[in-house]
Design a protein around this motif. Structure first.
Motif: not given
Length: 528
Positions: A124-134, A140-144, A158-160
């Motif tokens: 995945l692209s970086a902007k999608l990959r890191v949120p998926v991993q976290l 981790y919560s979306l707020q964190e 949206k990215r998830l």
């Protein structure tokens, strides 16, 4: 998190350790995304933690910590990239070298399945990959994540969503059903083990997915043995609990057998989440479960832990049962993965707790204090130190519960209900319920040399049979005043018959005492 940051800035080492445990997953995800190497990412995170410790006093706004910490992690990752490093052994070679070891086939199979998922996410692209991993891998919560990455919550959602759609198109169908199931369904095959019916009933209202079990035990009271599944030891424990807490022995044994039977089958779940709190009631329960998991290792089952000691706006915080369903819902998904380190520590704590020699616990806590603080068990040290403080003291033979009770009477608490509220608030680290606390009250008011009187009670009275017991008048005796002030010794005057974990103290002399003035365990030296 803000409270941890503020305390850490003031030099509180334990608060800093808790802060790092909480943020480590996010730091690792960012470091790995930059370095693409497990060992290098660990090195970068370790150095980032050190730099954070040395410079935390420079952070003016605690609310800015997530973004500030991320900057340090990225900077350390970039430094690691510039270094000359020794080559590491690829994981494929490591697995090949273990091919003749017990369980190698299972490890290799699990590795192959996980590689399908990890490779798909890595593409995945970086902007999608890191949120998926976290979000999915670290919980981790979306707020964190929003605070850490500086990305609005709606953008993260949206990215998830986009990431899920891409993964559905790249994963093979078979893997989508097996490997990707946990990622996409988020907990359909999960087990949540909680400490009480109140919390269990709230979780069953849709706060979490999967099965919810309430673990019913009071390991903070009665005799404890290393292996409580043995019939003879369970029977001995049941008789003591019946005599001291009024729990019918037959019901206790039947309940234990049923929940132990269910626990033996826990490996059929993809993930088991343990919901526990900071106090001795919960920490002893957690230690028992981790000890059990060590004897029956999880295999492919992921173990996670949600363990808190505070919640915003709840003062004093006694436990998860104080929260509303909405508040409890904010904790869903914030649990942390625990591994061999926590399982080993939990097992060691349980074995020390079950020992008839309290020095094992005292020595273990001294030896493992820093390791516990930095692990997923940051509350264990304080909880089990509180356990030791329940022992008869050097000063007057009173444990911390009895001492605090007599102090409350002297300060104006005149009924059992007032005592219960004041003492359990003061000693919330013990997590005592009403039946457990009133066992101490009954002992103080019993015998030929009572330390206090309860209106309407006579020797050996079952308080539960006294009408309106909670509102009856309580007064301290002259002997109670003398002992509270250290002019006499409770054990010498009243005698004792009490279990402290695996230690049974009985009679008018005891081998161990707790020195309240220094907070340490000593061999008996009454001096009276």
């Amino acid at each position: 998190m803000r409270q941890w940051v503020e305390k850490a800035r003031q030099g509180d080492a334990e608060a800093f350790a808790q802060l790092m445990v909480h943020c480590r997953g996010m730091a690792y995800a960012v470091a790995y995304d930059l370095l693409k190497d497990v060992h290098l990412a660990e090195d970068a995170v370790q150095e980032a933690c050190l730099e954070t410790f040395l410079n935390l006093h420079k952070l003016r706004d605690p609310a800015a910590f997530p973004g500030w910490f991320k900057t340090i992690v990225v900077r350390q990752g970039q430094r690691v990239l510039r270094r000359k490093l020794q080559p590491t052994i690829p994981l494929d070679e490591t697995l090949q070298g273990l091919q003749n070891a017990p369980g190698a086939a299972e490890v290799a199979e699990r590795y192959a399945e996980e590689q399908v998922l990890q490779n798909s996410v890595a593409a995945l692209s970086a902007k999608l990959r890191v949120p998926v991993q976290l979000f999915y891998f670290y919980g981790y919560s979306l707020q964190e994540i929003s605070a850490y990455l500086g990305t609005p919550v709606q953008t993260l959602k949206k990215r998830l969503h986009d990431a899920r759609q891409k993964l559905k198109g790249t994963l093979p169908v078979a893997d989508l059903a097996s490997v990707f199931n946990h990622l996409y369904e988020r907990g359909a095959n999960m087990l949540h083990i909680v400490n009480g019916d109140t919390v269990g009933n709230m979780l069953k209202q849709g706060i979490v997915q999967g099965d919810v079990w309430v673990w019913r035990e009071i390991y903070s009271s009665g005799p404890i043995f290393e292996d409580l599944s043995r019939p003879e030891e369970r029977a001995k424990r049941s008789l003591v609990l019946e005599a001291t807490l009024g729990i019918p022995a037959n019901e206790y044994i039947a309940g234990c057998e049923e929940q132990e039977r269910k626990l033996r089958d826990y490996t059929r779940y993809d993930e088991v989440v343990l919901w526990f709190e900071h106090d001795l009631f919960d920490q002893s329960m957690l230690a028992y479960l981790l000890h059990t998991f060590k004897r029956n290792m999880p295999g492919r089952t992921k173990l996670s832990l949600l363990c808190i000691g505070e919640f915003p706006g709840i003062e004093p915080f006694h436990g998860l049962g104080q929260l509303t369903p909405a508040q409890l819902g904010t904790l869903s998904g914030t649990w942390r993965t625990i591994g061999k380190r926590e399982i080993e520590l939990g097992s060691e704590l349980w074995q020390a707790y079950a020992s008839a020699d309290p020095a094992q616990m005292a020595d273990l806590l001294e030896l493992k204090k820093s390791e516990l603080a930095a692990s997923g068990l940051p509350f264990a040290y304080e909880a089990f130190m509180a356990h030791l403080s329940r022992l008869p003291s050097v000063e007057n033979g009173l444990g911390i519960v009895e001492q605090t009770t007599l102090e409350a009477v002297e300060a104006g608490a005149h009924t059992p209900l007032e005592l219960f509220r004041q003492v359990t608030d003061a000693l919330h680290v013990l997590g005592m319920g009403d039946i457990e606390y009133f066992k101490y009250v009954r002992a103080l008011a019993a015998g030929n040399h009572p330390l206090m009187y309860i209106d309407g009670a006579v020797d050996d009275t079952d308080f539960r049979q006294i009408p309106e017991f909670l509102s009856r008048q309580v007064t301290m005796t002259e002997l109670g005043k003398q002992i509270k002030n250290g002019r006499a010794d409770r054990v010498l005057m009243q005698g004792i018959d009490e279990w402290y974990g695996g230690l049974h103290m009985q009679g008018y002399d005891v081998p161990w005492r707790w020195e309240r003035s220094t907070g340490r365990l000593v061999r008996n030296k009454t001096g009276f």
